[in-house]
Design a protein around this motif. Structure first.
Motif, mmCIF file in Angstrom:
data_model
loop_
_atom_site.group_PDB
_atom_site.id
_atom_site.type_symbol
_atom_site.label_atom_id
_atom_site.label_comp_id
_atom_site.label_asym_id
_atom_site.label_seq_id
_atom_site.Cartn_x
_atom_site.Cartn_y
_atom_site.Cartn_z
ATOM 1 N N PHE A 20 0.990 -1.469 0.134
ATOM 2 C CA PHE A 20 0.107 -0.072 0.279
ATOM 3 C C PHE A 20 0.766 0.826 0.448
ATOM 4 C CE2 PHE A 20 -4.210 -1.755 2.202
ATOM 5 C CZ PHE A 20 -3.700 -2.724 1.050
ATOM 6 N N GLU A 30 -8.471 -2.163 0.668
ATOM 7 C CA GLU A 30 -7.908 -2.964 2.347
ATOM 8 C C GLU A 30 -8.769 -4.133 2.639
ATOM 9 O OE1 GLU A 30 -5.154 -2.020 6.572
ATOM 10 O OE2 GLU A 30 -6.585 -1.045 5.474
ATOM 11 N N TYR A 77 -1.049 1.275 -4.831
ATOM 12 C CA TYR A 77 -0.195 0.214 -3.914
ATOM 13 C C TYR A 77 0.615 0.113 -5.342
ATOM 14 C CZ TYR A 77 -3.871 -1.519 -7.565
ATOM 15 O OH TYR A 77 -4.474 -2.279 -8.958
#
Length: 248
Positions: A20, A30, A77
């Motif tokens: 992340f 998430e 990410y």
């Protein structure tokens, strides 16, 4: 017992992870990864693991799609092999330290370093010019402008870095990816880390070069595969040259 070849060609044994970006944190992603059963990598397993470093690993053989580069927009990410975080965490980076990523392209470990702490100065070096452009794009995609100002990208020969940048860095992160992409190194790959002490408090961490064996195992080009095998025979020589150059 499985062979190294079995590990290299079996998707169920690959350690693809999702790192992340704390500068554009993906809260919804998430939650989705939690629902899919993904788990954080190495958290609690090592003495140094900053809370700001969040990396998830899937329990099944799947992989997230890569995000496209969009100028002016930060990605959420970065996809990498979970093993690639080990040399980053071994460095134990603290706020304000000066760091060298010697062979930095494509930039995954530099991005990971910046998830751990705010360096006072980070030099990302990449001798190969096309890979250097890739590195710059990666940094632009993940790092906000205020922090970009403490990062410099150079194109020096790593074997001459000791002469060009004498006694400059608190910690030198030598991610020696002269051949292949170490973000694709497999669980069965053989890692060698040398931690050497130089004058002052400089640490030198060497992550041995990756031959990217998985790629050429899947290649239908036998000539290219044979060329890669010949290349990997030169890796020990290159490692020694880089170490000697830094110690000079």
């Amino acid at each position: 017992m499985q062979s190294l070849r079995d590990v290299l060609i079996s998707p169920s044994l690959w350690q693809y992870a999702v790192l992340f970006n704390r500068f554009n944190y993906p809260l919804e992603l998430e939650k989705a990864l939690h629902l899919r059963g993904s788990h954080t990598v190495l958290q609690g397993a090592l003495p140094y693991h900053p809370k700001s470093l969040k990396c998830y690993l899937s329990r099944t053989a799947d992989r997230m799609p890569s995000e496209r580069h969009r100028p002016g927009s930060l990605k959420k990410y970065y996809l990498l092999n979970a093993a690639s975080l080990l040399p980053v965490l071994a460095l134990e980076l603290r706020d304000g330290e000066t760091v060298l990523d010697l062979c930095a392209a494509p930039g995954g470990k530099s991005v990971a370093l910046l998830q751990c702490a705010y360096p006072g100065y980070l030099l990302c070096n990449e001798y190969d010019r096309p890979r250097g452009r890739w590195l710059r794009q990666t940094l632009e995609s993940f790092i906000p402008q205020p922090l970009i100002n403490v990062i410099k990208v150079s194109e020096l020969d790593g074997r001459e870095m000791g002469d060009a940048q004498p006694a400059t860095f608190d910690k030198m992160a030598h991610f020696l990816r002269a051949l292949g992409d170490s973000d694709k190194v497999t669980v069965g790959a053989f890692f060698i880390w040398w931690l050497l002490r130089f004058s002052g408090n400089s640490d030198v961490l060497v992550d041995a070069p990756c031959s990217n064996d998985r790629s050429w195992l899947f290649s239908s080009d036998s000539q290219k595969a044979a060329y890669r095998i010949r290349q990997r025979q030169n890796l020990p020589v290159l490692q020694v040259q880089l170490l000697r150059g830094l110690a000079s």
